[in-house]
Design a protein around this motif. Sequence first.
Motif, PDB file in Angstrom:
ATOM      1  N   VAL A  17      70.457  20.621  26.256  1.00  0.00           N
ATOM      2  CA  VAL A  17      69.491  19.535  26.011  1.00  0.00           C
ATOM      3  C   VAL A  17      68.700  19.819  24.733  1.00  0.00           C
ATOM      4  CG1 VAL A  17      67.380  18.462  26.888  1.00  0.00           C
ATOM      5  CG2 VAL A  17      69.331  18.824  28.425  1.00  0.00           C
ATOM      6  N   LEU A  18      68.232  21.049  24.575  1.00  0.00           N
ATOM      7  CA  LEU A  18      67.433  21.390  23.388  1.00  0.00           C
ATOM      8  C   LEU A  18      68.277  21.324  22.116  1.00  0.00           C
ATOM      9  CD1 LEU A  18      65.268  24.366  24.703  1.00  0.00           C
ATOM     10  CD2 LEU A  18      64.554  21.998  24.313  1.00  0.00           C
ATOM     11  N   TRP A  19      69.536  21.756  22.191  1.00  0.00           N
ATOM     12  CA  TRP A  19      70.391  21.715  21.007  1.00  0.00           C
ATOM     13  C   TRP A  19      70.680  20.277  20.577  1.00  0.00           C
ATOM     14  CZ3 TRP A  19      73.460  26.037  23.639  1.00  0.00           C
ATOM     15  CH2 TRP A  19      73.072  27.285  23.118  1.00  0.00           C
ATOM     16  N   ALA A  20      70.579  19.352  21.492  1.00  0.00           N
ATOM     17  CA  ALA A  20      70.849  17.948  21.171  1.00  0.00           C
ATOM     18  C   ALA A  20      69.660  17.265  20.503  1.00  0.00           C
ATOM     19  CB  ALA A  20      71.239  17.192  22.441  1.00  0.00           C
ATOM     20  N   ASP A  21      68.514  17.966  20.415  1.00  0.00           N
ATOM     21  CA  ASP A  21      67.319  17.350  19.845  1.00  0.00           C
ATOM     22  C   ASP A  21      66.573  18.378  18.994  1.00  0.00           C
ATOM     23  OD1 ASP A  21      64.698  16.310  19.385  1.00  0.00           O
ATOM     24  OD2 ASP A  21      65.029  14.925  21.047  1.00  0.00           O
ATOM     25  N   ASP A  22      66.673  18.248  17.691  1.00  0.00           N
ATOM     26  CA  ASP A  22      66.049  19.221  16.791  1.00  0.00           C
ATOM     27  C   ASP A  22      64.525  19.149  16.781  1.00  0.00           C
ATOM     28  OD1 ASP A  22      68.507  20.186  16.047  1.00  0.00           O
ATOM     29  OD2 ASP A  22      68.639  18.932  14.248  1.00  0.00           O
ATOM     30  N   ALA A  23      63.971  18.031  17.220  1.00  0.00           N
ATOM     31  CA  ALA A  23      62.517  17.868  17.149  1.00  0.00           C
ATOM     32  C   ALA A  23      61.785  18.689  18.197  1.00  0.00           C
ATOM     33  CB  ALA A  23      62.154  16.395  17.304  1.00  0.00           C
ATOM     34  N   GLY A  24      62.499  19.175  19.173  1.00  0.00           N
ATOM     35  CA  GLY A  24      61.872  19.918  20.247  1.00  0.00           C
ATOM     36  C   GLY A  24      61.452  18.973  21.353  1.00  0.00           C
ATOM     37  N   LEU A  25      61.391  19.491  22.542  1.00  0.00           N
ATOM     38  CA  LEU A  25      61.126  18.659  23.713  1.00  0.00           C
ATOM     39  C   LEU A  25      60.092  19.313  24.612  1.00  0.00           C
ATOM     40  CD1 LEU A  25      64.850  17.885  24.565  1.00  0.00           C
ATOM     41  CD2 LEU A  25      63.211  16.288  23.541  1.00  0.00           C
ATOM     42  N   THR A  26      59.327  18.473  25.283  1.00  0.00           N
ATOM     43  CA  THR A  26      58.391  18.971  26.284  1.00  0.00           C
ATOM     44  C   THR A  26      59.162  19.229  27.584  1.00  0.00           C
ATOM     45  OG1 THR A  26      57.896  16.773  27.154  1.00  0.00           O
ATOM     46  CG2 THR A  26      56.527  17.580  25.301  1.00  0.00           C
ATOM     47  N   VAL A  27      58.522  19.879  28.515  1.00  0.00           N
ATOM     48  CA  VAL A  27      59.159  20.148  29.813  1.00  0.00           C
ATOM     49  C   VAL A  27      59.578  18.826  30.455  1.00  0.00           C
ATOM     50  CG1 VAL A  27      58.798  21.066  32.137  1.00  0.00           C
ATOM     51  CG2 VAL A  27      57.854  22.274  30.152  1.00  0.00           C
TER      52      VAL A  27
END
Length: 140
Positions: A17-27
């Motif tokens: 999931v994190l690799w699919a979004d470079d902007a970073g994600l919250t929990v």
Amino acid sequence: MSKNALLGDLEQAIMDVLWADDAGLTVREVLARLTGRDLAYTTVMTVLSRLEAKGVTTRERDGHAWRYRAVSSRESMTAQAMRDRLHDLSSADRQAAILHFLSEASADDLDAVRAAMAEVEAKGDRPRRRRGRGRADSAG
């Protein structure tokens, strides 16, 4: 703990999931993207904290939440894990492991290895030797 340590199933899913979004994600954003799993918010939060402790993610404050990012790409992390596994072996065992991998590799994997070797050779790069196991660093 080494950032290239093997990941558990949920850790791997969260890293995907994190690799699919470079902007970073919250929990909460990670939880929403983990489809097909019935997970509690606290479970995802715990795993993200564990991944940060392993050094495979970083986090930064975003309002009241933490935003998590992968430290390195999937490809880079995979390559580091392969290097570490090979480094742990003696020279003879390392060669045997590589031969074992190549003998069981698919045609696509072998094509990828050939293409990667051609790219490295075209760049004039040569693999650096690691210290230890009686090998000298050949940089220079």
